[in-house]
Design an enzyme around this catalytic site. Structure first.
Site, PDB file in Angstrom:
ATOM      1  N   GLY A  54       0.777  -1.236   0.000  1.00 57.32           N
ATOM      2  CA  GLY A  54       0.000   0.000   0.000  1.00 57.32           C
ATOM      3  C   GLY A  54       0.800   1.272   0.000  1.00 57.32           C
ATOM      4  N   GLU A 108     -12.336  -0.105  29.734  1.00 56.55           N
ATOM      5  CA  GLU A 108     -11.740   0.936  28.887  1.00 56.55           C
ATOM      6  C   GLU A 108     -11.247   2.124  29.716  1.00 56.55           C
ATOM      7  OE1 GLU A 108     -11.091   0.311  25.882  1.00 56.55           O
ATOM      8  OE2 GLU A 108     -12.207  -1.570  25.897  1.00 56.55           O
TER       9      GLU A 108
END
Length: 634
Positions: free
Chosen positions: A195, A415
């Site tokens: 890429g 989290e």
């Protein structure tokens, strides 16, 4: 077609020209009918006479010889006493046409088969995808009618552009270099991660150079037939010599250029024969002046050393991931045809996408444009780019996924643990965003974005990353009194990182040593075994060092969370209420400041469409590796 033609030939052979109603009569009867004027028509052929009387009856009269035929024709042409012809119409069928037709009919099947065979041979040898053209090269010659790509369309790889620009200048003005004794490079190998724009650079070379440009993939050489690959290599370079000076581009050359002698079985290795022919054509006895070979690969480590030596590939061009300036240039190229809003700042997007390749940035711009079109916007705004970046980094939001309040609470504290430790650990990447909305395969994601491009990692930074990974499990255990499977990926990555610090980076008390040599099968292209070059006692010490690193960072993260319990509760509860928090909001919560009320609260659970029942096992928060292309951290 064969059946139809065969049926027609059989009909011609066996059909009776006179029809089934024809009657065979003798010569005397025929003469009597002529004298009496009973015949209407008589056709004289080679061996017979076909006649028709005035009543419509058909007769066939056998003839013995040509003299009899002539006499009968003379009599039939005479007139009777009243001056009328004895036979109304007398014709003669010449023997030439009949004989020719008979010969054609007899030879027609053979001629037909031979003609079909010649046609098939000509079609097979005419090139393209025909059966007997497998020895021909499948390289495509680019022409000016195709969409032209130039170096103006390539950004972020300035050093590679300079190297390749010199090749084009050499083709245009060879005297400039030859007068100082320089010679044109025979080959250029472009290496870099997927890429980064290797094929785009090749297309730009084709657009810039006013010389023939042949393009082929490495996998196009090898077929099911033995010897086809070598034959195609020979044909490719023959075409190149005829069109010299020219450029030949081989994409993904590792398909045929892998290390020789790495096969898993015996027998003939077609790939190796193709590579041998390629080596000879690039630098053998015959000269290939004016033919420049440009190849690309993202696996230079598996290529054969003979292919990489100077004289074959004189230059190696590294096409690496773009830095912040390169990303800004790439974004400008991809946003040329996109109407941008006034709030869009390309430099901000470039700084917020470290590790992105050119393909990643093209996908980011496309996702932003699609998001703007989805809401019928006239221009693409900055929030569209933010949503696209979150989608690329963390995955698409799964708002329809039904999650119980208990699982949401577990995810929020998990989290929040990552987030709090990430804020308190020195030298860590800033926390950019945290969400408990399921994205991709994760129930929640904590995203960290580095302030600049990182090319090297310190021991302190790696230890901090392990502590951040442990923060989720510690938060669950400390505030909820239980642990879940959601931390399994965190533990896995922390263990891998700690083992790499001990065995590869020399960042442990065992000293600056590496342990374990990777045995890689070039033919497979994957690490399938680990060579153990250390004793059992050393293996025990390695395990102890890995455990020590993990345990120390676990205790470090635990101290941070214990010392900031109130902050953890505020962060978790706010996250439960809003579901997503950005970096500014996170820092205000940690500092004890109120949040701005401009952001509406998240959608309530009962307002969400319930598509399916929640899974009994919560999904693991996925943490992409910090050394990879994706800098997000769950």
């Amino acid at each position: 077609m064969f059946i139809v033609v065969g049926a027609l030939l059989l009909y011609k052979f066996f059909a009776n020209p006179q029809g089934k109603g024809a009657t065979k009569i003798d010569l005397a009867t025929f003469q009597t009918k002529i004298q009496n004027g009973e015949l209407k028509q008589a056709v004289f052929k080679q061996q017979e006479v076909a006649a028709t009387d005035k009543s419509g009856n058909e007769f066939v009269v056998p003839l013995a010889n040509e003299f009899l035929k002539a006499d009968l024709m003379k009599v039939a042409s005479e007139k009777d006493a009243n001056g009328k012809p004895k036979v109304d119409k007398v014709e003669e069928e010449t023997g030439g046409n009949g004989m020719l037709w008979g010969v054609l009919l007899s030879w027609a099947p053979i001629l037909f088969i031979v003609g079909i065979w010649i046609f098939m041979l000509r079609q097979m040898q005419s090139g393209g995808n025909k059966a007997l053209s497998f020895g021909k090269s499948r390289a495509k010659l680019l022409n000016n009618q195709q969409k032209r790509v130039t170096f103006k369309d390539v950004a972020g790889v300035e050093e590679a552009k300079e190297e390749l620009q010199e090749i084009i200048e050499f083709l245009k003005e060879p005297q400039k270099f030859q007068k100082l004794g320089g010679r044109i490079p025979k080959g250029v190998l472009m290496m870099g991660p997927p890429g980064t724009g290797k094929t785009l650079l090749a297309r730009a070379i084709a657009g810039e150079a006013n010389v023939p440009f042949f393009s082929i993939s490495g996998s196009d050489f090898v077929e099911m037939f033995v010897g086809v690959g070598a034959s195609r290599v020979r044909d490719l370079f023959e075409q190149g010599k005829k069109n010299a000076p020219c450029i030949i581009f081989i994409g993904e050359i590792d398909a045929v250029g892998r290390h020789r002698g790495a096969g898993l079985g015996g027998g003939h290795d077609e790939r190796e024969q193709t590579l041998n022919q390629l080596l000879v054509e690039m630098d053998g006895f015959e000269s290939n002046d004016g033919v420049i070979l440009i190849a690309s690969t993202n696996r230079p480590d598996v290529l054969d050393p003979a292919l990489l030596r100077p004289g074959r590939f004189d230059r190696r061009v590294v096409v690496s991931r773009p830095d912040v300036r390169g990303r800004e240039g790439i974004l400008k190229v991809h946003t040329r045809k996109i109407p941008l809003g006034e709030d869009v700042d390309i430099s901000v997007i470039a700084r917020g996408t470290p590790g992105f390749t050119g393909a990643d940035l093209a996908n980011l711009v496309n996702e932003a444009a699609l998001n703007a079109a989805r809401y019928n916007k006239k221009v693409v705004m900055m929030p569209d780019f933010e949503l696209a970046k979150d989608k690329v980094l963390m995955g698409a939001e799964r708002k329809s996924m039904v999650i119980s309040n208990e699982e949401k609470r577990i995810t929020a504290y998990h989290e929040a643990g990552h987030t709090l430790v990430g804020l308190k650990v020195p030298n860590a990447d800033p926390v950019h965003k945290v969400t408990i909305i399921p994205r991709g395969m994760a129930l929640g994601v904590t995203q960290q974005l580095p302030e600049g491009d990182r090319h090297n990692y310190s021991k302190e930074y790696l230890l901090g990353q392990i502590a951040i990974l442990m923060g989720g499990r510690i938060a669950e255990d400390t505030f909820l009194g239980s642990i879940t499977t959601g931390a399994s990926n965190d533990i896995e990555r922390a263990t891998e990182l700690a083992r790499a610090m001990v065995c590869e980076y020399g960042m442990s008390e065992l000293g600056p040593l590496t342990f374990g040599k990777k045995e890689e099968q070039i033919f497979l292209g994957r690490e399938i075994a680990q060579h153990r070059d250390f004793s059992e006692d050393t293996a025990i010490k390695i395990d102890q060092e890995v455990k020590k690193i993990i345990s120390d960072q676990y205790e470090r993260a635990k101290r941070i969370i214990e010392e900031n319990r109130d902050t953890m509760v505020r962060l978790s509860e706010t996250l439960l209420e809003r579901e997503s928090l950005d970096g500014v909001q996170i820092r205000r919560i940690v500092a004890g400041l109120p949040l701005d009320d401009d952001q509406p609260p998240a959608t309530k659970d009962d307002e969400k469409p319930q598509l399916k029942e929640p899974a009994t096992k919560p999904l693991k928060p996925i943490l992409p590796p910090i050394t990879g292309s994706n800098p997000a951290t769950a």
